[in-house]
Design an enzyme around this catalytic site. Structure first.
Site, PDB file in Angstrom:
ATOM      1  N   ARG A 178       0.801  -1.154   0.067  1.00 48.54           N
ATOM      2  CA  ARG A 178      -0.064   0.040  -0.062  1.00 48.54           C
ATOM      3  C   ARG A 178       0.823   1.307  -0.058  1.00 48.54           C
ATOM      4  NH1 ARG A 178      -4.674  -2.235   3.778  1.00 48.54           N
ATOM      5  NH2 ARG A 178      -5.774  -3.465   2.349  1.00 48.54           N
ATOM      6  N   CYS A 233      -1.141   6.007   8.950  1.00 45.30           N
ATOM      7  CA  CYS A 233      -1.352   4.707   8.448  1.00 45.30           C
ATOM      8  C   CYS A 233      -2.489   5.262   7.510  1.00 45.30           C
ATOM      9  CB  CYS A 233      -1.824   3.650   9.408  1.00 45.30           C
ATOM     10  SG  CYS A 233      -3.121   4.459  10.367  1.00 45.30           S
TER      11      CYS A 233
END
Length: 277
Positions: A178, A233
């Site tokens: 990611r 995050c």
């Protein structure tokens, strides 16, 4: 003073009226699983905190996937859970500390110092043979007065100012695919904030057991201890175990970008990088 507590140390505190165990089990994508697990079995006397209902506010256009709840609502939840400024709080989950660390950070941000993460979580507690129950907890109503310390939090503006700064480090806590942008399945835009380095949060709690201070220091050996660090995050949750890990390792200038990637990409003008930095 350590932010961690072992099962044996925590067991010695069972029954202490000034100690509250907070069960924060939650599985992303399975909204009721944590509460259902709590109802089946939990540490005696533990109170349950739900990530969405108790540790997050409503989603808006900006602010990310798990914005902070209204301060009054959070303080009310803490008071109803028998938590005030004199209470020691022991937080645990069954997700390697990824969810419980969110409550740890929120308490630190609210000015509450006496909070620790249970090493090994609920599974570790069970494996070591300590007692569990399905009985509901009986809380004593208290009053929690937050004294927010903004040194724990970074805004999007702080992140933008920090891009390219020699004095700051930006950490992306997500899984590497990611971060690089290879995995574009979860968010509308793929990649990372320019200048961020990748430290996957789960490396700090292999097999669900949070590493000690020395091991965390080794994880972050590439970062000088005197630098300011901003951690993010996807939605402001799994960055929290990295904030805890850095704090445990002795870093004193660590902040959470609560909105994280989901907030960053909600602004069309914000730059995006892909690949490895």
């Amino acid at each position: 003073m350590s932010n961690l507590i072992t099962s044996s140390e925590a067991f010695a505190r069972l029954g202490d009226p000034n100690v509250v165990f907070a069960d924060v089990r939650f599985v992303l994508g399975e909204l009721e699983s944590g509460h259902e697990a709590y109802k089946l079995s939990h540490i005696p006397g533990a109170v349950f905190f739900d990530l969405n209902a108790d540790l997050s506010g409503p989603k808006e256009t900006h602010g990310g996937g798990h914005p902070l709840p209204h301060p009054d609502l959070f303080a009310d939840k803490l008071g109803r859970a028998s938590i005030d400024e004199h209470t020691e709080v022991i937080v645990y989950d069954d997700q390697g500390g990824s969810i419980a660390s969110r409550l740890w950070w929120m308490l630190k941000h609210a000015g509450h110092e006496r909070v620790k993460l249970l090493v090994g979580g609920f599974s570790g507690w069970l494996a070591e043979g300590y007692p569990v129950t399905d009985e509901a907890s009986h809380s004593v109503l208290k009053r929690f007065v937050p004294r927010f310390d903004e040194r724990w939090q970074a805004s999007m503006a702080d992140v933008k100012v920090g891009i390219g700064s020699e004095g700051r480090v930006l950490i992306d806590s997500r899984i590497p695919k990611r971060y690089t942008g290879e995995d574009a399945t979860k968010y509308l835009k793929a990649g990372h904030i320019p200048g961020a380095i990748n430290h996957y949060w789960e490396n700090g709690s292999p097999d669900g057991r949070f590493l000690d201070a020395n091991a965390q220091k080794e994880r972050f050996r590439d970062i000088d201890t005197d630098r300011e660090i901003i951690v993010y995050c996807g939605a402001g949750v799994t960055a929290c175990p990295n904030v805890l890990a850095l704090t445990e390792a002795g870093y004193t200038r660590v902040k959470l970008y609560v909105g994280s990637w989901s907030d960053w990409i909600s602004y069309s003008e914000n730059p995006i990088a892909t690949g490895e930095e």
